[in-house]
Design a protein around this motif. Structure first.
Motif, short mmCIF file in Angstrom:
data_model
loop_
_atom_site.label_atom_id
_atom_site.label_comp_id
_atom_site.label_asym_id
_atom_site.label_seq_id
_atom_site.Cartn_x
_atom_site.Cartn_y
_atom_site.Cartn_z
N ALA A 291 0.87 -1.25 -0.04
CA ALA A 291 0.06 -0.01 0.05
C ALA A 291 0.94 1.22 -0.18
N ALA A 292 0.27 2.36 -0.25
CA ALA A 292 1.06 3.87 -0.62
C ALA A 292 1.43 4.09 0.87
N GLY A 293 1.00 3.69 1.90
CA GLY A 293 1.33 4.15 3.36
C GLY A 293 2.42 3.17 3.71
N SER A 294 2.95 2.21 3.06
CA SER A 294 3.89 1.24 3.59
C SER A 294 5.16 1.88 3.62
N PRO A 295 6.15 1.74 4.36
CA PRO A 295 7.66 2.21 4.19
C PRO A 295 8.31 1.49 3.12
N ASP A 296 7.64 0.61 2.52
CA ASP A 296 8.33 -0.31 1.41
C ASP A 296 8.00 0.56 0.10
N PHE A 297 6.82 1.33 -0.06
CA PHE A 297 6.25 1.74 -1.35
C PHE A 297 7.20 2.78 -1.72
N ALA A 298 7.99 3.61 -1.31
CA ALA A 298 8.83 4.62 -2.01
C ALA A 298 9.95 3.84 -2.46
N PRO A 299 10.68 3.05 -1.91
CA PRO A 299 11.62 2.31 -2.70
C PRO A 299 11.48 1.41 -3.51
N LEU A 300 10.22 0.87 -3.52
CA LEU A 300 9.73 -0.05 -4.85
C LEU A 300 9.27 1.09 -5.59
N ASP A 301 8.79 1.88 -5.66
CA ASP A 301 8.36 3.13 -6.67
C ASP A 301 9.53 3.49 -7.19
N LEU A 302 10.82 3.56 -6.56
CA LEU A 302 12.16 4.13 -7.06
C LEU A 302 12.44 2.86 -8.22
N ALA A 303 12.26 1.59 -7.53
CA ALA A 303 12.83 0.44 -8.23
C ALA A 303 12.03 0.50 -9.73
N SER A 366 15.38 -10.45 -12.77
CA SER A 366 16.73 -10.61 -12.57
C SER A 366 17.51 -9.82 -11.83
N ILE A 367 16.81 -8.93 -10.91
CA ILE A 367 17.58 -8.02 -10.22
C ILE A 367 18.57 -8.53 -9.09
N LYS A 368 17.99 -9.86 -8.48
CA LYS A 368 19.15 -10.21 -7.68
C LYS A 368 20.51 -10.66 -8.15
N LYS A 369 20.16 -11.20 -9.52
CA LYS A 369 21.53 -11.50 -10.12
C LYS A 369 22.30 -10.27 -10.82
N LYS A 370 21.47 -9.14 -11.01
CA LYS A 370 22.05 -8.08 -11.57
C LYS A 370 21.61 -6.80 -10.68
N PRO A 371 22.13 -6.58 -9.66
CA PRO A 371 21.70 -5.43 -8.52
C PRO A 371 21.69 -4.17 -9.24
N PHE A 372 20.82 -3.27 -8.67
CA PHE A 372 20.82 -2.08 -8.92
C PHE A 372 22.18 -1.16 -8.49
N THR A 373 22.49 -0.13 -9.29
CA THR A 373 23.65 0.66 -9.08
C THR A 373 23.21 1.84 -8.29
N GLN A 374 24.16 2.41 -7.70
CA GLN A 374 23.85 3.82 -6.92
C GLN A 374 23.36 4.75 -7.93
N GLU A 375 24.32 4.89 -9.02
CA GLU A 375 24.00 5.62 -10.18
C GLU A 375 22.57 5.62 -10.71
N ASP A 428 17.62 -0.88 0.51
CA ASP A 428 16.22 -0.85 0.52
C ASP A 428 15.56 -1.25 -0.61
N VAL A 429 15.99 -0.41 -1.61
CA VAL A 429 15.31 -0.58 -3.17
C VAL A 429 15.67 -1.73 -3.75
N GLN A 430 16.87 -2.48 -3.56
CA GLN A 430 17.14 -3.72 -3.90
C GLN A 430 16.39 -4.86 -3.22
N ARG A 431 16.12 -4.63 -1.89
CA ARG A 431 15.46 -5.60 -1.08
C ARG A 431 13.92 -5.73 -1.58
N VAL A 432 13.43 -4.59 -1.69
CA VAL A 432 11.86 -4.76 -1.93
C VAL A 432 11.78 -5.30 -3.47
N ALA A 433 12.66 -4.94 -4.24
CA ALA A 433 12.43 -5.42 -5.61
C ALA A 433 12.90 -6.87 -5.77
#
Length: 922
Positions: A291-303, A366-375, A428-433
């Motif tokens: 849900a939008a109010g969850s702390p996980d929503f913002a990082p998932l939105d960024l993902a 495949s995000i676990k195999k190819k993690p997001f970068t800071q950039e 956080d972004v990596q985890r929720v994705a």
């Protein structure tokens, strides 16, 4: 009225803080029965004794007021047999009360721009108008009246029903809309989010009027609503006006039904296949998210942004650049209860859907195999926050944004989500994705059993009380000073001059004034060529303008996007024929650098071969889509009917097949040659409106244009009047639920004609306002069309123009639409408009002009037009004055002089054969 998907991730940001402090500290006088409950960054919440919540967001920098009434009722509350009720009531509340029978007509007479929208979690009624305490109090009174006294009459429902069907059919014309609906239906096993907001056709068409009234009385009450007032208004008098109107309503005694349905975690892939005529292939994948109010929503939105943005996004790189798809997209839905993220791609017919869908889901999962970068995270966060900034700086948009946050749980979530985006860590972004973008949580085009469950975390509705306890928001918020947006003051405050550069001149219109968030809107117009030098260059000219940002000698497409993001700049390049326009929206400190970058892009564009091929694929796909759409077919038919030019003339309108062939023939060398020959200095105009440094802007223009070659000499291409014989066209569009009507009448008249003001008002009264003859008859009385109207297009340069009409409607209602058009236009020509229509139209247009003056982007665009015509804002002030002085005879005489029904060319596009067969069978 319109449907709203649950708001796509808001992707918005913060601004500065200051001059609401006195108001927040209690300087405003709070009437009895109203209590202030919280305040964040200049927005204060009050609660009335009847349960109504009120948000005040004053902003004196723009002389407009926007009011939103958000009811916490949407399709989520509808039970079996009730689907579509919230949307129906959005329509019905505008139909009237015992004291106001035609709310939209009354809004139009008072100069309000008003509408409503419905989503899964809320219904929103909103209006914007030139700031006026009397208008504000009247509108608050209407809201109070509509909240408890709406008639919800059977007769009104009967006339509105075809309009709702028309809206439903319009949505059914879109393969994407229907695919999304079907996928949501498969994704949700029990929760109401699986039902489309507009409802099931059977429920809507057979709705019980008493049951509809009961739904209205249950949910449309003070304790289930939030009123938002934003823009220019006096907080003291506004609170008193709210107390005198909405505060008089009694506190409800009924209890709202408790909601307890929780969607279980999905435990295996689900699929849906949609088969329809027309359009181009789509593949998509949908995932349940918090849900939008969850702390996980913002990082998932960024993902989601990292995956779907263009051209940096992973989906773009894996599908579009590899030519597996023409385009890719993705978005999240922020909702009260756990929602969805959707990703997809549009394909050319020859592309393999199985391969594209596999590439889509493999990339996402495949995000676990190819993690997001800071950039990647920094780029996504920057874009999100730029959008937030722009929304918070606009009093009209802030009300809608707060309404969406309210629907998602609490208005302060608007700020909290910004803070969460600011604070989001890569981990956080990596985890929720990794948790949510998994195979077992996916809905796509096929089903495959799995040996073991792969489940996403369980979701529940979020309690925001702890997260928002003592929340104050960003302490750096600031207010902007008031500005007199009258034409006379705009003229007075605007610096108009010419930069005489060694390689040409630049005409300037610079209006520096305070704005919320130090925002500024600017526009640059570059003109070149003539009808002789541009022969055979129509498609090339369009492509060059569209491909400017795809790369330069020094910057890649991604680097250009990133640099504009760093400058907090929203920049759009567009052009065709002789013109290139660059529109810039940014902040005071960043405008000079944004101008410099924009000019670098225009001068250094190098049209990479891979980008040219990608562009060709996207344009070809768009043309192929248009070839089956009723509006596109009708519009192209009319344009070609009024088309006397040879095929190589820049003014020629090609067939769809000719357009496809022309795009297919594009090469990089053609684009490079055109750019080298035509682009350069010589005829340039620039305007800026908002908070900026005049000297710094002029310096940026001088530096950015220094040493650039002169472009091909510009001469305006004439568009002389020519007689067009009237003709009627019928175009069959199989399997399209909606049909489209268009009509065109050429006029030999210029906007300096003594008849122009009367002609302008006559068209407004006929079909360009919310109380016009065509709207009242076809939309309100007969309920035949969701959108119907007329428009006037008159040249400033020569006696040439057109009068046109349009309507969307159900194919089976073609005869009724034709009769209604004939009846209303004949009645106007025979009887004329009434004195009351004249009075209301003059007042309404005056208020709309005032509203337009207050929009910085509109003023910047107007200055460019005026610079090219040797005019200033005296022009629109004179037009306003001339309209106010018109007599009824003048308007009716001009209507009869120019409006000749027999001279119109008409086009009817739709699936008429299907309904002819159905009618015969019956």
């Amino acid at each position: 009225m319109r449907l709203s998907l649950p708001s796509l991730s808001r992707q918005l940001k913060a601004l500065l803080f200051s001059s609401f402090i006195a108001f927040q500290a209690g300087a405003a006088t709070v009437p009895d029965g109203i209590t202030e409950t919280s305040s964040v960054e200049g927005i204060s919440e009050f609660r009335l004794s009847n349960g109504l919540r009120v948000l005040l967001a004053p902003d004196d920098s723009k002389p407009t007021t926007t009011v939103n009434m958000t009811y916490l009722v949407g399709s989520r509350m509808e039970n079996y047999g009730e689907t579509g009720m919230a949307h129906l009531l959005e329509h019905m509340l505008f139909k009237g009360t015992p004291t106001t029978r035609n709310a939209l007509g009354e809004f139009n007479r008072r100069g309000l721009q008003a509408n409503g929208s419905t989503s899964t979690d809320r219904t929103n009624f909103f209006a914007s108008f030139a700031a006026n305490p009397d208008t504000l109090k009247w509108y608050l009174g209407w809201q109070a009246d509509a909240m408890v006294n709406s008639l919800i009459a059977r007769a009104d429902l009967d006339t509105e029903m075809p309009v709702v069907r028309n809206e439903m059919e319009r949505g059914e014309n879109s393969p994407f809309n229907i695919l999304l609906q079907k996928m949501q239906g498969v994704a949700y096993q029990w929760h109401s989010y699986g039902k489309v907001t507009i409802g099931a056709r059977s429920d809507v068409e057979n709705v019980d009027i008493d049951q509809l009234r009961a739904f209205y009385h249950q949910y449309y009450q003070p304790d289930n609503a939030v009123l938002i007032v934003a823009g220019k208004f006096d907080p003291d008098s506004t609170l008193q006006a709210i107390s005198d109107t909405l505060g008089k309503l009694p506190k409800p005694t009924r209890k709202l039904r408790r909601e307890y349905t929780v969607e279980p975690v999905q435990d295996g892939e689900r699929s849906v296949t949609l088969r329809r005529v027309g359009g181009t292939p789509l593949v998509a994948a949908l995932y349940h998210i918090p849900a939008a109010g969850s702390p996980d929503f913002a990082p998932l939105d960024l993902a989601s942004t990292i995956l779907s943005s263009e051209p940096s996004g992973r989906l773009y790189r894996e599908l579009v650049t590899r030519k597996l798809a023409a385009s890719a997209f993705g978005f999240t839905m922020d909702q009260l209860d756990p929602g969805i993220a959707m990703f997809g791609a549009q394909l050319e017919p020859k592309m393999n859907q199985d391969v594209a869908l596999k590439a889509l889901t493999d990339t996402i999962e495949s995000i676990k195999k190819k993690p997001f970068t800071q950039e990647e995270l920094d780029r996504a966060r920057s874009r999100w926050l730029i959008d937030w900034d722009r929304t918070y700086a606009d009093p009209e948009r802030i009300g809608v944004a707060l309404s969406e946050a309210i629907a998602s749980g609490d208005w302060r979530l608007f700020f909290l989500e910004r803070d969460r985006v600011r604070a989001a860590k890569l981990a956080d972004v990596q985890r929720v994705a990794e948790q949510y973008f998994v195979r077992s949580n996916r809905v796509e085009g096929r089903y495959i059993p799995t040996p073991a469950p792969e489940r996403a975390p369980a979701n529940t509705r979020v309690d925001l009380a702890d997260a928002l306890k003592d929340y104050k928001g960003d302490p750096t918020y600031a207010q902007a000073a008031a500005f007199d947006a009258s034409p006379a003051n705009i003229n007075k405050q605007t610096l108009r001059r010419t930069l005489d550069l060694p390689n040409g001149k630049v005409d300037l219109a610079l209006l520096s004034k305070p704005t919320r968030g130090h925002r500024v809107h600017a526009k640059l117009l570059l003109q070149f060529g003539n009808e002789k030098t541009l022969r055979g260059q129509r498609t090339v000219a369009d492509a060059v303008a569209d491909l400017l940002t795809r790369g330069t000698d020094k910057l890649s497409r991604q680097a250009i996007d990133d640099r504009f993001d760093q400058l907090k700049a929203d920049v759009h390049f567009s052009g065709s024929g002789t013109n290139l326009s660059i529109v810039i929206s940014t902040t005071r400190d960043n405008l000079p650098a944004a101008i410099a970058l924009a000019l670098d892009v225009v001068r250094g564009a190098n049209f990479p071969k891979d980008q040219v091929e990608e562009y060709k694929t996207q344009v070809i796909t768009a043309i192929q889509n248009a070839m089956t759409e009723p509006p596109a077919l009708a519009s192209r038919t009319l344009a070609r009917h009024d088309n006397p030019w040879p095929k190589d003339d820049i003014r020629y309108v090609p067939t769809f097949e000719e357009s496809l062939a022309s795009v297919n023939g594009l090469t990089r060398d053609m684009l490079v040659r055109f750019h080298k020959k035509f682009y350069g200095t010589g005829t340039i105009a620039f305007s800026a409106v908002g908070d900026f440094d005049v000297d710094a802007v002029q310096a940026a223009l001088k530096k950015g244009l220094a040493g650039w070659q002169r472009g091909a000499p510009y001469t305006r291409i004439p568009m002389p009047f020519h007689t067009v014989p009237a003709k009627d066209y019928t175009i069959e569009t199989p399997d399209k639920a909606n049909a489209f009507f268009a009509a065109y009448l050429p006029l030999k008249v210029q906007d300096i004609s003594p008849d122009y003001a009367a002609l302008y008002l006559a068209n407004y009264l006929l079909g360009s306002s919310g109380s016009s003859r065509l709207w009242d008859r076809i939309r309100e009385k007969d309920g035949l069309s969701y959108d119907v109207g007329s428009s006037l297009d008159i040249s400033s340069f020569e006696p040439q123009g057109s009068w046109s009409m349009h309507a969307i409607y159900a194919p089976q209602n073609r005869d009724r639409l034709q009769q209604a058009l004939y009846d209303e236009t004949s009645r106007v020509l025979k009887e004329g408009f009434t004195a009351q229509e004249l009075k209301d139209g003059v007042n309404s247009l005056h208020n709309y002009f005032r509203l337009a003056y207050s929009q910085d982007g509109v003023v910047a665009d107007a200055w460019i037009r005026y610079l090219r015509r040797g005019r200033d804002f005296t022009w629109v002030a004179d037009l306003d004055r001339k309209i106010a002085n018109l007599s009824l005879d003048q308007v009716n005489d001009v209507m009869r002089k120019y409006f000749d029904p027999a001279a119109f060319t008409t086009v009817y596009a739709g699936d008429f054969e299907k309904h002819k067969v159905e009618k015969t069978d019956k």
